[in-house]
Write a protein that holds these residues in place. Structure first.
Motif, PDB file in Angstrom:
ATOM      1  N   ALA A 209       0.825  -1.217   0.000  1.00 37.62           N
ATOM      2  CA  ALA A 209       0.000   0.000   0.000  1.00 37.62           C
ATOM      3  C   ALA A 209       0.858   1.265   0.000  1.00 37.62           C
ATOM      4  O   ALA A 209       0.474   2.267  -0.598  1.00 37.62           O
ATOM      5  CB  ALA A 209      -0.926  -0.005   1.214  1.00 37.62           C
ATOM      6  N   ILE A 210       2.019   1.210   0.654  1.00 40.35           N
ATOM      7  CA  ILE A 210       2.890   2.388   0.715  1.00 40.35           C
ATOM      8  C   ILE A 210       3.316   2.812  -0.693  1.00 40.35           C
ATOM      9  O   ILE A 210       3.535   3.990  -0.969  1.00 40.35           O
ATOM     10  CB  ILE A 210       4.107   2.117   1.642  1.00 40.35           C
ATOM     11  CG1 ILE A 210       3.654   2.143   3.099  1.00 40.35           C
ATOM     12  CG2 ILE A 210       5.230   3.144   1.425  1.00 40.35           C
ATOM     13  CD1 ILE A 210       4.699   1.688   4.099  1.00 40.35           C
ATOM     14  N   MET A 211       3.370   1.832  -1.616  1.00 40.66           N
ATOM     15  CA  MET A 211       3.757   2.175  -2.994  1.00 40.66           C
ATOM     16  C   MET A 211       2.636   2.914  -3.737  1.00 40.66           C
ATOM     17  O   MET A 211       2.869   3.553  -4.745  1.00 40.66           O
ATOM     18  CB  MET A 211       4.160   0.909  -3.760  1.00 40.66           C
ATOM     19  CG  MET A 211       5.504   0.358  -3.288  1.00 40.66           C
ATOM     20  SD  MET A 211       6.146  -0.928  -4.366  1.00 40.66           S
ATOM     21  CE  MET A 211       5.552  -2.390  -3.572  1.00 40.66           C
ATOM     22  N   TYR A 212       1.394   2.804  -3.248  1.00 37.31           N
ATOM     23  CA  TYR A 212       0.261   3.481  -3.911  1.00 37.31           C
ATOM     24  C   TYR A 212      -0.143   4.778  -3.202  1.00 37.31           C
ATOM     25  O   TYR A 212      -0.391   5.783  -3.833  1.00 37.31           O
ATOM     26  CB  TYR A 212      -0.971   2.573  -3.938  1.00 37.31           C
ATOM     27  CG  TYR A 212      -0.867   1.381  -4.841  1.00 37.31           C
ATOM     28  CD1 TYR A 212      -1.170   1.486  -6.206  1.00 37.31           C
ATOM     29  CD2 TYR A 212      -0.506   0.142  -4.351  1.00 37.31           C
ATOM     30  CE1 TYR A 212      -1.098   0.385  -7.038  1.00 37.31           C
ATOM     31  CE2 TYR A 212      -0.428  -0.971  -5.183  1.00 37.31           C
ATOM     32  CZ  TYR A 212      -0.723  -0.839  -6.524  1.00 37.31           C
ATOM     33  OH  TYR A 212      -0.656  -1.934  -7.349  1.00 37.31           O
ATOM     34  N   GLY A 213      -0.253   4.710  -1.886  1.00 36.53           N
ATOM     35  CA  GLY A 213      -0.882   5.805  -1.144  1.00 36.53           C
ATOM     36  C   GLY A 213      -0.030   7.050  -1.074  1.00 36.53           C
ATOM     37  O   GLY A 213       1.191   6.973  -1.064  1.00 36.53           O
ATOM     38  N   LYS A 214      -0.676   8.201  -1.043  1.00 33.42           N
ATOM     39  CA  LYS A 214       0.033   9.471  -0.859  1.00 33.42           C
ATOM     40  C   LYS A 214       0.059   9.793   0.641  1.00 33.42           C
ATOM     41  O   LYS A 214       1.105   9.861   1.246  1.00 33.42           O
ATOM     42  CB  LYS A 214      -0.689  10.607  -1.593  1.00 33.42           C
ATOM     43  CG  LYS A 214      -0.509  10.551  -3.092  1.00 33.42           C
ATOM     44  CD  LYS A 214       0.572  11.528  -3.537  1.00 33.42           C
ATOM     45  CE  LYS A 214       0.746  11.466  -5.035  1.00 33.42           C
ATOM     46  NZ  LYS A 214       2.155  11.353  -5.392  1.00 33.42           N
ATOM     47  N   GLY A 215      -1.132   9.971   1.183  1.00 33.51           N
ATOM     48  CA  GLY A 215      -1.225  10.312   2.598  1.00 33.51           C
ATOM     49  C   GLY A 215      -1.362   9.063   3.459  1.00 33.51           C
ATOM     50  O   GLY A 215      -1.494   7.947   2.945  1.00 33.51           O
ATOM     51  N   PHE A 216      -1.350   9.269   4.768  1.00 31.32           N
ATOM     52  CA  PHE A 216      -1.389   8.144   5.695  1.00 31.32           C
ATOM     53  C   PHE A 216      -2.730   7.416   5.658  1.00 31.32           C
ATOM     54  O   PHE A 216      -2.789   6.190   5.562  1.00 31.32           O
ATOM     55  CB  PHE A 216      -1.092   8.642   7.116  1.00 31.32           C
ATOM     56  CG  PHE A 216      -0.903   7.527   8.091  1.00 31.32           C
ATOM     57  CD1 PHE A 216       0.331   6.917   8.237  1.00 31.32           C
ATOM     58  CD2 PHE A 216      -1.966   7.071   8.854  1.00 31.32           C
ATOM     59  CE1 PHE A 216       0.506   5.876   9.122  1.00 31.32           C
ATOM     60  CE2 PHE A 216      -1.801   6.029   9.742  1.00 31.32           C
ATOM     61  CZ  PHE A 216      -0.562   5.427   9.886  1.00 31.32           C
ATOM     62  N   THR A 219      -3.178   5.430   2.510  1.00 28.57           N
ATOM     63  CA  THR A 219      -2.343   4.232   2.541  1.00 28.57           C
ATOM     64  C   THR A 219      -2.981   3.157   3.430  1.00 28.57           C
ATOM     65  O   THR A 219      -3.009   1.969   3.066  1.00 28.57           O
ATOM     66  CB  THR A 219      -0.927   4.580   3.061  1.00 28.57           C
ATOM     67  OG1 THR A 219      -0.417   5.644   2.272  1.00 28.57           O
ATOM     68  CG2 THR A 219       0.003   3.392   2.973  1.00 28.57           C
ATOM     69  N   LYS A 271       6.668   7.656  -8.882  1.00 24.60           N
ATOM     70  CA  LYS A 271       7.748   7.321  -7.950  1.00 24.60           C
ATOM     71  C   LYS A 271       7.496   7.984  -6.625  1.00 24.60           C
ATOM     72  O   LYS A 271       7.220   9.163  -6.564  1.00 24.60           O
ATOM     73  CB  LYS A 271       9.089   7.811  -8.492  1.00 24.60           C
ATOM     74  CG  LYS A 271       9.806   6.768  -9.277  1.00 24.60           C
ATOM     75  CD  LYS A 271      11.208   7.230  -9.554  1.00 24.60           C
ATOM     76  CE  LYS A 271      11.966   6.201 -10.366  1.00 24.60           C
ATOM     77  NZ  LYS A 271      13.276   6.690 -10.732  1.00 24.60           N
ATOM     78  N   ASN A 272       7.601   7.189  -5.557  1.00 25.60           N
ATOM     79  CA  ASN A 272       7.499   7.782  -4.239  1.00 25.60           C
ATOM     80  C   ASN A 272       8.774   7.535  -3.476  1.00 25.60           C
ATOM     81  O   ASN A 272       9.248   6.474  -3.422  1.00 25.60           O
ATOM     82  CB  ASN A 272       6.327   7.189  -3.456  1.00 25.60           C
ATOM     83  CG  ASN A 272       5.025   7.782  -3.903  1.00 25.60           C
ATOM     84  OD1 ASN A 272       4.930   8.973  -4.125  1.00 25.60           O
ATOM     85  ND2 ASN A 272       4.005   6.960  -4.069  1.00 25.60           N
TER      86      ASN A 272
END
Lengths: 272, 240
Positions: A209-216, A219, A271-272
């Motif tokens: 999920a960290i690879m998709y989400g912007k905010g907490f 995510t 990319k994050n």
């Protein structure tokens, strides 16, 4: 797949308990992963193995002793890390092996109770009782309420402890609260995937999920969705093909993770 | 002038060294204090003690007339910008999430947009913090420090590893906060020229305080400037 499997009450219980555990593990796991505490779930699960063996030996319901042992272990890990300047991963490793060692010695002393122990090692979600389901729902509800009430303190002290302290947050108390909730979550989840695969539920949906989400929050919602998908699909597939639910659930999670990595390496995700 | 910070005989001992030795000074409301000193001079220890992160000290620290050992309430009036905020690179938090973490009054969420606008990072609000450049991240952390309308802003060498253009912008923001919004600023820096331009008071620290006063007094005293430059040069050579 025939729809008749939805008629079985054991399947209702499995799906309800499984979904509940999926939500719980995603939420608590996200805090652990971001605190670089990914193996914490594993350590608690392994130490609770000692607690399960103790319960079986003493003739007490094994999950009760597991809850006790896991909470004590959670506090021990945190104190070792704080007081003795031993790194988080080393204290996790010590506890991980201690729990298994204690469990093995107790099993040896008792002359062995292999069948019972197997269901705790590998999970037995299709055998979950009504009482267990109620307990799982209640614990999930309580922990989610605590997380919602203390959301900002939990997030801030996970992001940066020093700044959280300067903002007046009681960071030490929050740290204990997180490991305490993680301890309860681990033992609650033993019935779904067993001692050996628990950290997969804590870690894999969250790193995906960290690879998709912007905010907490975004995510967390993505992680919960992946987790619920893996658990429900895993339970159904395992029933239809008569394979172990725990392994199937974790493999589905890994599939989502691998798929995300592939999408990302093709440049289809920002990319994050 | 109203003294809002009073530090009296502050001593911090580590097992083999005194990090701070009998340091005493005060800060008046509206001051822009530049604290200068070489690496290892005790600047971070001083800030850690002032912010309640280090409690093992002798002497006393008062904010708004009250000893900080007695109450942590003073922290509500302080915005703190750390040297280089350490966080997980992939931390899933947007700029707005980060500023929101500090917001004390939930009914005042408009303030988040307001401080982002003030620091010209409004358009970055929904970006992930790890995606931003060092200079942009630094402005986010200033926004975070300002979101509760603090009376005092404490900044710990906040230009480490940031490009020159961002540093210039950062200095103009600090100047405005002090002159227009009357925020008292306590700022530690290596950059003597910048301190000369911005600060109206200087504290020169090297475990003991060897100068504290109006900045012109410091910069017009060649002997002091030379002493400081030599100390920091030695430190610089020692580090390389």
């Amino acid at each position: 797949m025939s729809l008749e499997i939805f008629a079985f009450s054991f399947m209702h219980r499995a799906l309800i308990a499984g979904t509940s555990i999926a939500i719980l593990c995603s939420v608590i796991g996200l805090f652990l992963v971001l605190r670089r505490y990914s193996l914490f779930g594993d350590a608690i699960a392994h130490s609770s193995f000692g607690g399960i063996a103790l319960g079986l030996l003493a003739g007490v319901y094994p999950l009760w002793t597991a809850y006790g042992v896991s909470l004590v272990s959670a506090v021990i890990i945190t104190r070792i890390k704080e007081k003795f300047n031993i790194s988080g991963d080393a204290s996790v490793a010590v506890l991980l092996s201690s729990g298994i060692a204690v469990g093995l010695v107790i099993i040896g002393l008792s002359g062995g109770f292999t069948i019972d122990i197997f269901s705790f090692l590998f999970g037995s979600i299709l055998l979950v009782s009504v009482n267990d389901t109620i307990l799982i729902l209640a614990l999930t509800g309580i922990i989610l309420i605590v997380v919602l009430l203390l959301y900002k303190q939990l997030l801030y002290s996970t992001f940066n402890e020093e700044q959280a302290k300067v903002s007046g947050i009681a960071v030490e108390k929050i740290n204990y609260l997180i490991v305490f909730m993680a301890g309860i979550t681990v033992v609650t989840s033993i019935q779904l995937v067993g001692v050996l695969l628990i950290s997969a539920l804590f870690v894999i949906p969250n790193v995906t999920a960290i690879m998709y989400g912007k905010g907490f929050k975004q995510t967390a919602i993505i992680s919960i969705s992946f987790s619920i998908f893996s658990v429900i699909t895993g339970i159904l597939i395992s029933y239809v093909f008569d394979i172990t639910p725990a392994g199937t659930i974790v493999l589905l999670s890994i599939g989502l993770f691998a798929g995300t990595m592939a999408i990302k390496s093709l440049g289809l995700l920002s990319k994050n | 002038m109203l003294k809002i910070v009073e530090i009296d005989h502050l001593t911090v001992k580590y097992p083999d060294v005194k990090a701070l030795d009998e340091v005493s000074f005060s800060v008046n409301k509206g001051d822009f204090l530049g604290i200068i000193g070489p690496n290892g001079a005790g600047k971070s220890t001083l800030f850690a003690s002032m912010l309640g992160l280090n409690t093992k000290y002798e002497g006393s620290i008062k904010f708004f007339g009250q000893d900080i050992r007695k109450s942590k309430d003073y922290l509500k009036q302080i915005g703190y910008v750390p040297q280089k905020p350490i966080f997980e690179k992939n931390f899933p938090a947007t700029v707005k999430d980060i500023v929101h973490m500090s917001l004390r009054d939930e009914s005042n969420k408009n303030k988040i947009d307001e401080v982002l606008q003030q620091l010209w990072i409004h358009e970055l609000g929904n970006r992930r913090i790890g995606e931003l450049s060092g200079g942009q991240q630094q402005r986010v952390f200033i926004a975070k420090a300002l979101v509760n309308d603090p009376q005092i802003l404490i900044l710990d060498e906040p230009v480490t590893g940031i490009d020159q253009q961002s540093i210039e912008l950062f200095y103009s923001i600090l100047r405005e906060l002090n002159s227009k919004q009357k925020i008292t600023i306590i700022w530690s820096s290596h950059d003597l020229d910048a301190v000369n331009q911005l600060a109206n008071h200087v504290a020169c620290l090297n475990r003991t305080l060897f100068f504290h006063g109006v900045s012109d007094e410091f910069f017009e005293n060649d002997e002091l400037v030379k002493q400081y430059s030599e100390a920091s040069m030695q430190e610089h050579m020692h580090h390389h």
